[in-house]
Design a protein around this motif. Structure first.
Motif, PDB file in Angstrom:
ATOM      1  N   UNK A   1      27.346  38.688 -29.642  1.00 15.38           N
ATOM      2  CA  UNK A   1      28.096  39.863 -30.114  1.00 15.38           C
ATOM      3  C   UNK A   1      27.254  40.673 -31.087  1.00 15.38           C
ATOM      4  N   UNK A   2      26.527  39.982 -31.966  1.00 11.86           N
ATOM      5  CA  UNK A   2      25.666  40.693 -32.913  1.00 11.86           C
ATOM      6  C   UNK A   2      24.554  41.434 -32.197  1.00 11.86           C
ATOM      7  N   UNK A   3      23.990  40.835 -31.154  1.00 15.65           N
ATOM      8  CA  UNK A   3      22.928  41.503 -30.418  1.00 15.65           C
ATOM      9  C   UNK A   3      23.439  42.751 -29.713  1.00 15.65           C
ATOM     10  N   UNK A   4      24.698  42.723 -29.267  1.00 20.92           N
ATOM     11  CA  UNK A   4      25.253  43.875 -28.573  1.00 20.92           C
ATOM     12  C   UNK A   4      25.662  44.980 -29.534  1.00 20.92           C
ATOM     13  N   UNK A   5      25.843  44.657 -30.790  1.00 22.46           N
ATOM     14  CA  UNK A   5      26.233  45.646 -31.792  1.00 22.46           C
ATOM     15  C   UNK A   5      24.977  46.314 -32.342  1.00 22.46           C
ATOM     16  N   UNK A   6      24.735  47.563 -31.909  1.00 28.17           N
ATOM     17  CA  UNK A   6      23.507  48.260 -32.318  1.00 28.17           C
ATOM     18  C   UNK A   6      23.443  48.480 -33.814  1.00 28.17           C
ATOM     19  N   UNK A   7      24.593  48.495 -34.487  1.00 22.54           N
ATOM     20  CA  UNK A   7      24.576  48.710 -35.934  1.00 22.54           C
ATOM     21  C   UNK A   7      23.933  47.553 -36.681  1.00 22.54           C
ATOM     22  N   UNK A   8      23.857  46.372 -36.037  1.00 19.94           N
ATOM     23  CA  UNK A   8      23.261  45.209 -36.680  1.00 19.94           C
ATOM     24  C   UNK A   8      21.779  45.064 -36.344  1.00 19.94           C
ATOM     25  N   UNK A   9      21.257  45.945 -35.505  1.00 14.88           N
ATOM     26  CA  UNK A   9      19.841  45.845 -35.144  1.00 14.88           C
ATOM     27  C   UNK A   9      18.969  46.211 -36.334  1.00 14.88           C
ATOM     28  N   UNK A  10      17.782  45.650 -36.351  1.00 10.98           N
ATOM     29  CA  UNK A  10      16.815  46.028 -37.377  1.00 10.98           C
ATOM     30  C   UNK A  10      16.278  47.423 -37.088  1.00 10.98           C
ATOM     31  N   UNK A  11      15.705  48.039 -38.123  1.00 11.35           N
ATOM     32  CA  UNK A  11      15.121  49.372 -37.932  1.00 11.35           C
ATOM     33  C   UNK A  11      13.982  49.326 -36.923  1.00 11.35           C
ATOM     34  N   UNK A  12      13.216  48.220 -36.929  1.00 14.80           N
ATOM     35  CA  UNK A  12      12.127  48.091 -35.957  1.00 14.80           C
ATOM     36  C   UNK A  12      12.671  48.090 -34.545  1.00 14.80           C
ATOM     37  N   UNK A  13      13.744  47.338 -34.299  1.00 16.95           N
ATOM     38  CA  UNK A  13      14.345  47.294 -32.968  1.00 16.95           C
ATOM     39  C   UNK A  13      14.906  48.656 -32.577  1.00 16.95           C
ATOM     40  N   UNK A  14      15.560  49.320 -33.520  1.00 22.66           N
ATOM     41  CA  UNK A  14      16.134  50.633 -33.208  1.00 22.66           C
ATOM     42  C   UNK A  14      15.045  51.634 -32.844  1.00 22.66           C
ATOM     43  N   UNK A  15      13.979  51.686 -33.663  1.00 22.56           N
ATOM     44  CA  UNK A  15      12.895  52.633 -33.389  1.00 22.56           C
ATOM     45  C   UNK A  15      12.187  52.293 -32.083  1.00 22.56           C
ATOM     46  N   UNK A  16      12.028  50.989 -31.814  1.00 24.28           N
ATOM     47  CA  UNK A  16      11.386  50.589 -30.558  1.00 24.28           C
ATOM     48  C   UNK A  16      12.215  51.032 -29.363  1.00 24.28           C
ATOM     49  N   UNK A  17      13.517  50.772 -29.420  1.00 24.42           N
ATOM     50  CA  UNK A  17      14.398  51.184 -28.319  1.00 24.42           C
ATOM     51  C   UNK A  17      14.407  52.699 -28.167  1.00 24.42           C
ATOM     52  N   UNK A  18      14.477  53.406 -29.289  1.00 21.45           N
ATOM     53  CA  UNK A  18      14.492  54.870 -29.231  1.00 21.45           C
ATOM     54  C   UNK A  18      13.186  55.405 -28.634  1.00 21.45           C
TER      55      UNK A  18
END
Length: 473
Positions: free
Chosen positions: A4-21
């Motif tokens: 559930x935490x992995x599916x919640x983008x709000x809990x992602x790290x900034x590195x993960x968010x920037x990588x995905x973006x």
């Protein structure tokens, strides 16, 4: 980390968010550009095929027309067939007005399934036919008006399987290249994000090393990026406020222990001396008076500290009402009148102004100021209450012509347990009165200031807004 935490983008790290973006942006760009390039390639190939088929059909039409002009109607089919190249990618059929086959190229028999798909007149039509070695692709074009009387139809078919195979191989390679590029882009985005967020991790490490013993440490420096310099600067300002608050709390705790120690020592000493031997009734009464006086002082200190604690934690709710300074001043004059007469001090009030304030808190603040003024006024002195209505605020001043205050003491007058006159007995004041006054004024959204010179008295001025925001009505 849970699913559930992995599916919640709000809990992602900034590195993960920037990588995905970054990966998503590159993927979208690559897919769009590749799709446009492939679509353009397909358009050009199809356009080339249509031009080639149209040229072949026109050539056959010209041959047909020429042979019809030269010979008899019964001979032209034989001569036309002999002039056709039966080897190649182009195939044709000539269909009469009655829908029957008039003539065809030598390889037309092998493409009967393709000829079964009639194309709209004078328009290109693409068909696919299953074959022994896979799908075969053809481009069909029906040209009308090919006979002498305009009643025949010339159907041309171009074998485009080779071009389609080339396009499919190109699409497969393009897909592989795009997928590889997306993977490389995601890895590159991850490395860039990690490198770009390295200052954030460094700041986090610096903050983690801070403790109560290292409150003076600061993290702002010129080496941070501009966005983080602002963050670091704000954090340093916060740490500065925390350090000052911590120092104030430590000082307050020390002063509190000292202030409580004096009356408690007095109580213990009085009781110990009294219990040392038998005393007369008058001596017991004197001891009890000391106990009552010191107990009352302790009670005042506790009450003041509780009030300051509630004010500091925003738990003190201000209940404002419509008040008149004339009425409030009259109540204060009646209360302090007897004490002023005993000290030989004149007590005056002037100014009738309407304001909105908490009546109990306002009276407490003015009472503290009046008690302080009377305490520092000599016999024959005068204490005055005044109120003024200004454009943006209501001013209430408490002034006296007593001994005054030295300039060195003015910045610290409203600090807790601060006494400007150290020579006075500790029983005269708790050292919290002016701190309480400032807290009350600040709860009303106002300010307080003091003007004084030694030997010329002092004036405390309360500036209260006419309608302070955030107060309960």
């Amino acid at each position: 980390m849970s699913t559930i935490s992995l599916l919640d983008a709000r809990r992602w790290s900034l590195t993960a968010r920037l990588t995905v973006f970054f990966g998503t942006a590159i993927a979208v760009i690559l897919v769009c550009v590749s799709a446009m390039m492939y679509a353009e390639l397909v358009r050009q190939v199809h356009e080339k095929q249509e031009v080639e088929l149209l040229e072949d059909v026109h050539i056959q039409q010209e041959v047909l027309s020429e042979l019809q002009r030269k010979g008899r109607q019964s001979d032209w089919e034989h001569e036309w067939r002999e002039q056709q190249d039966e080897i190649g990618e182009f195939t044709w059929q000539l269909i009469g007005a009655d829908g029957k086959l008039v003539a065809a190229s030598g390889n037309a028999a092998n493409l009967a399934p393709a000829f079964a798909h009639a194309a709209p007149a004078n328009r290109f039509y693409r068909v696919s036919v299953p074959g022994a070695q896979g799908e075969r692709y053809f481009l069909v074009f029906d040209a009308t008006g090919s006979g002498a009387d305009g009643s025949k139809l010339l159907r041309g078919i171009l074998d485009v399987a080779q071009d389609e195979q080339v396009l499919r191989r190109y699409l497969a390679k393009l897909f592989s290249v795009v997928m590889l590029a997306i993977v490389v882009a995601v890895l590159t985005g991850f490395l860039l994000a990690r490198r770009g967020l390295a200052p954030v991790r460094a700041i986090s490490a610096e903050i983690a090393r801070m403790s109560a013993e290292r409150l003076s440490a600061r993290i702002a420096q010129d080496g941070w990026p501009s966005e983080l310099r602002t963050l670091a600067g704000n954090f340093d300002e916060l740490m500065g406020r925390i350090e000052r608050s911590f120092e104030q709390l430590s000082r307050f705790s020390s002063e509190l222990a000292h202030e409580f120690r004096s009356p408690i020592n007095n109580l213990v000493a009085a009781a110990s001396v009294t219990l040392g031997r038998a005393r007369s009734a008058e001596e017991y009464q004197t001891t009890l008076a000391v106990v009552v006086e010191e107990g009352a002082r302790l009670s005042r200190m506790v009450s003041s500290m509780l009030f300051l604690a509630r004010a500091d934690n925003a738990k003190q709710l201000v209940q404002v009402e419509d008040l008149s300074t004339q009425i409030e001043f009259q109540k204060l004059l009646e209360f302090f009148g007897i004490l002023a007469d005993e000290q030989g001090v004149a007590l005056e009030a002037d100014g009738s102004v309407h304001l909105r304030a908490d009546p109990l808190l306002l009276r407490q603040a003015l009472s503290n100021l009046l008690a302080n003024a009377l305490r520092h006024s000599a016999r024959g002195g005068k204490v005055r209450l005044c109120a003024f209505d200004r454009a943006d605020a209501i001013l209430i001043a408490v002034s006296d012509n007593g001994c005054g205050i030295a300039p060195a003491h003015l910045p610290f007058l409203f600090d807790r347990f601060y006494r400007a006159d150290a020579a006075r007995s500790a029983t005269d004041s708790t050292g919290l009165g002016l701190a309480v006054v400032r807290s009350i004024v600040e709860l009303h959204g106002g300010t307080i200031e003091v003007r004084s010179r030694p030997g010329e008295g002092a004036t405390f001025t309360l500036r209260l807004p006419k309608d302070a925001p955030g107060m309960s009505r």
